[in-house]
Scaffold this motif. Structure first.
Motif, mmCIF file in Angstrom:
data_model
loop_
_atom_site.group_PDB
_atom_site.id
_atom_site.type_symbol
_atom_site.label_atom_id
_atom_site.label_comp_id
_atom_site.label_asym_id
_atom_site.label_seq_id
_atom_site.Cartn_x
_atom_site.Cartn_y
_atom_site.Cartn_z
ATOM 1 N N TRP A 1 26.040 61.349 27.802
ATOM 2 C CA TRP A 1 27.185 60.746 27.127
ATOM 3 C C TRP A 1 26.741 60.295 25.750
ATOM 4 O O TRP A 1 25.685 59.695 25.593
ATOM 5 C CB TRP A 1 27.692 59.511 27.886
ATOM 6 N N ARG A 2 27.557 60.565 24.769
ATOM 7 C CA ARG A 2 27.349 60.014 23.435
ATOM 8 C C ARG A 2 28.589 59.201 23.115
ATOM 9 O O ARG A 2 29.695 59.722 23.158
ATOM 10 C CB ARG A 2 27.152 61.120 22.405
ATOM 11 N N PHE A 3 28.371 57.936 22.829
ATOM 12 C CA PHE A 3 29.482 57.055 22.514
ATOM 13 C C PHE A 3 29.460 56.718 21.036
ATOM 14 O O PHE A 3 28.402 56.570 20.437
ATOM 15 C CB PHE A 3 29.388 55.749 23.310
ATOM 16 N N GLN A 4 30.636 56.555 20.473
ATOM 17 C CA GLN A 4 30.760 56.033 19.119
ATOM 18 C C GLN A 4 30.702 54.513 19.213
ATOM 19 O O GLN A 4 31.076 53.920 20.227
ATOM 20 C CB GLN A 4 32.090 56.467 18.493
ATOM 21 N N GLY A 5 30.251 53.868 18.165
ATOM 22 C CA GLY A 5 30.094 52.423 18.167
ATOM 23 C C GLY A 5 31.385 51.645 18.333
ATOM 24 O O GLY A 5 31.347 50.445 18.591
ATOM 25 N N ASP A 6 32.538 52.288 18.198
ATOM 26 C CA ASP A 6 33.804 51.573 18.366
ATOM 27 C C ASP A 6 34.513 51.940 19.670
ATOM 28 O O ASP A 6 35.668 51.571 19.877
ATOM 29 C CB ASP A 6 34.722 51.800 17.166
ATOM 30 N N ASP A 7 33.850 52.670 20.550
ATOM 31 C CA ASP A 7 34.459 53.024 21.835
ATOM 32 C C ASP A 7 34.589 51.802 22.733
ATOM 33 O O ASP A 7 33.813 50.861 22.651
ATOM 34 C CB ASP A 7 33.607 54.065 22.574
ATOM 35 N N ARG A 8 35.593 51.843 23.595
ATOM 36 C CA ARG A 8 35.768 50.818 24.628
ATOM 37 C C ARG A 8 35.585 51.520 25.963
ATOM 38 O O ARG A 8 36.105 52.607 26.165
ATOM 39 C CB ARG A 8 37.154 50.179 24.518
ATOM 40 N N VAL A 9 34.821 50.893 26.868
ATOM 41 C CA VAL A 9 34.459 51.572 28.112
ATOM 42 C C VAL A 9 34.627 50.677 29.327
ATOM 43 O O VAL A 9 34.635 49.457 29.241
ATOM 44 C CB VAL A 9 32.994 52.089 28.087
ATOM 45 N N ARG A 10 34.761 51.342 30.459
ATOM 46 C CA ARG A 10 34.656 50.711 31.772
ATOM 47 C C ARG A 10 33.692 51.596 32.552
ATOM 48 O O ARG A 10 33.837 52.812 32.575
ATOM 49 C CB ARG A 10 36.011 50.638 32.472
ATOM 50 N N ILE A 11 32.704 50.987 33.176
ATOM 51 C CA ILE A 11 31.734 51.725 33.981
ATOM 52 C C ILE A 11 32.249 51.785 35.408
ATOM 53 O O ILE A 11 32.734 50.779 35.939
ATOM 54 C CB ILE A 11 30.356 51.031 33.941
ATOM 55 N N ARG A 12 32.139 52.946 36.027
ATOM 56 C CA ARG A 12 32.551 53.123 37.416
ATOM 57 C C ARG A 12 31.318 53.553 38.213
ATOM 58 O O ARG A 12 30.713 54.574 37.915
ATOM 59 C CB ARG A 12 33.634 54.187 37.499
ATOM 60 N N PHE A 13 30.946 52.734 39.209
ATOM 61 C CA PHE A 13 29.793 53.042 40.060
ATOM 62 C C PHE A 13 30.315 53.389 41.444
ATOM 63 O O PHE A 13 30.971 52.583 42.094
ATOM 64 C CB PHE A 13 28.845 51.840 40.112
ATOM 65 N N HIS A 14 30.038 54.606 41.891
ATOM 66 C CA HIS A 14 30.521 55.121 43.168
ATOM 67 C C HIS A 14 29.327 55.666 43.951
ATOM 68 O O HIS A 14 29.081 56.869 43.972
ATOM 69 C CB HIS A 14 31.562 56.216 42.922
ATOM 70 N N PRO A 15 28.557 54.766 44.612
ATOM 71 C CA PRO A 15 27.364 55.206 45.340
ATOM 72 C C PRO A 15 27.716 55.774 46.711
ATOM 73 O O PRO A 15 28.826 55.564 47.214
ATOM 74 C CB PRO A 15 26.557 53.915 45.482
ATOM 75 N N PRO A 16 26.771 56.471 47.338
ATOM 76 C CA PRO A 16 27.031 57.028 48.669
ATOM 77 C C PRO A 16 26.950 55.985 49.783
ATOM 78 O O PRO A 16 27.285 56.289 50.919
ATOM 79 C CB PRO A 16 25.929 58.084 48.823
ATOM 80 N N THR A 17 26.504 54.764 49.466
ATOM 81 C CA THR A 17 26.373 53.713 50.481
ATOM 82 C C THR A 17 27.299 52.552 50.158
ATOM 83 O O THR A 17 27.629 52.308 49.004
ATOM 84 C CB THR A 17 24.914 53.210 50.548
ATOM 85 N N LYS A 18 27.694 51.825 51.192
ATOM 86 C CA LYS A 18 28.599 50.683 51.032
ATOM 87 C C LYS A 18 27.816 49.436 50.673
ATOM 88 O O LYS A 18 26.600 49.405 50.739
ATOM 89 C CB LYS A 18 29.377 50.459 52.323
ATOM 90 N N GLY A 19 28.549 48.392 50.306
ATOM 91 C CA GLY A 19 27.928 47.107 50.038
ATOM 92 C C GLY A 19 28.360 46.533 48.708
ATOM 93 O O GLY A 19 29.545 46.440 48.404
ATOM 94 N N HIS A 20 27.361 46.139 47.915
ATOM 95 C CA HIS A 20 27.566 45.532 46.602
ATOM 96 C C HIS A 20 26.821 46.350 45.570
ATOM 97 O O HIS A 20 25.832 47.006 45.877
ATOM 98 C CB HIS A 20 27.029 44.091 46.590
ATOM 99 N N GLY A 21 27.268 46.271 44.342
ATOM 100 C CA GLY A 21 26.601 46.991 43.262
ATOM 101 C C GLY A 21 25.750 46.073 42.409
ATOM 102 O O GLY A 21 26.095 44.910 42.198
#
Length: 170
Positions: free
Chosen positions: A40-60
């Motif tokens: 991923w290459r982001f521009q300095g003015d981008d707005r983002v949300r990270i999505r973490f979808h692991p194969p195991t349950k619990g907490h991130g």
């Protein structure tokens, strides 16, 4: 200690980490042959949300190493203390909060994410997400990751590059 953190066995984060991005110019870049390609290459003015979808349950548990080799916790923080994987996904910031601006430092970042059975340690949640971890906290983070890896949890890593904002020229 950052070198110890970088030497932990990781999986390619592309399968478990993704970004919701608000941007003017969409750009994906792939570098073949690197252990962890910058995908991923982001521009300095981008707005983002990270999505973490692991194969195991619990907490991130999500943290990054910035271009200055400082480690920062993104979840849990005082702004996002709840790290439960809801329907198998953790959003940073959560869906009730607006997306945040990409970090200000220009350069390559390494984003790490791992799932835990129990909520991550409360001392990690005391950071505001912008502070670099002190050596003692960094040591605790490394020990936690090693313990989780030894229990079969996967530590995911993805690298991304922050570029200066593009300029509109007339």
């Amino acid at each position: 200690m950052i070198d110890q953190l970088r030497q932990l066995p990781t999986c390619d984060g592309v399968s478990a980490i993704s970004f919701d991005v608000e941007r003017r110019n969409a750009m994906l870049a792939f570098r073949r042959g690197a252990r962890h390609p910058i995908n991923w290459r982001f521009q300095g003015d981008d707005r983002v949300r990270i999505r973490f979808h692991p194969p195991t349950k619990g907490h991130g548990l999500i943290f990054l190493i910035d271009p200055s080799d400082h480690c920062q916790i993104l979840a849990p923080t005082i702004y996002q203390p709840d790290t439960r994987l809801t329907n198998g996904v953790l959003h940073i910031p959560d869906l009730h909060e607006d997306k945040f601006h990409i970090p200000e430092k220009i350069g390559c970042y390494s984003l790490y994410a791992i799932s835990t059975l129990d909520p991550p340690a409360s001392e990690l949640a005391s950071t505001d997400g912008d502070q670099r971890l002190a050596d003692e906290d960094l040591r605790s983070l490394i020990e936690l990751c090693v313990a989780l890896i030894n229990k079969g949890r996967l530590l995911f890593r993805t690298d991304f590059l922050i570029k200066p904002p593009t300029q509109d020229y007339d």
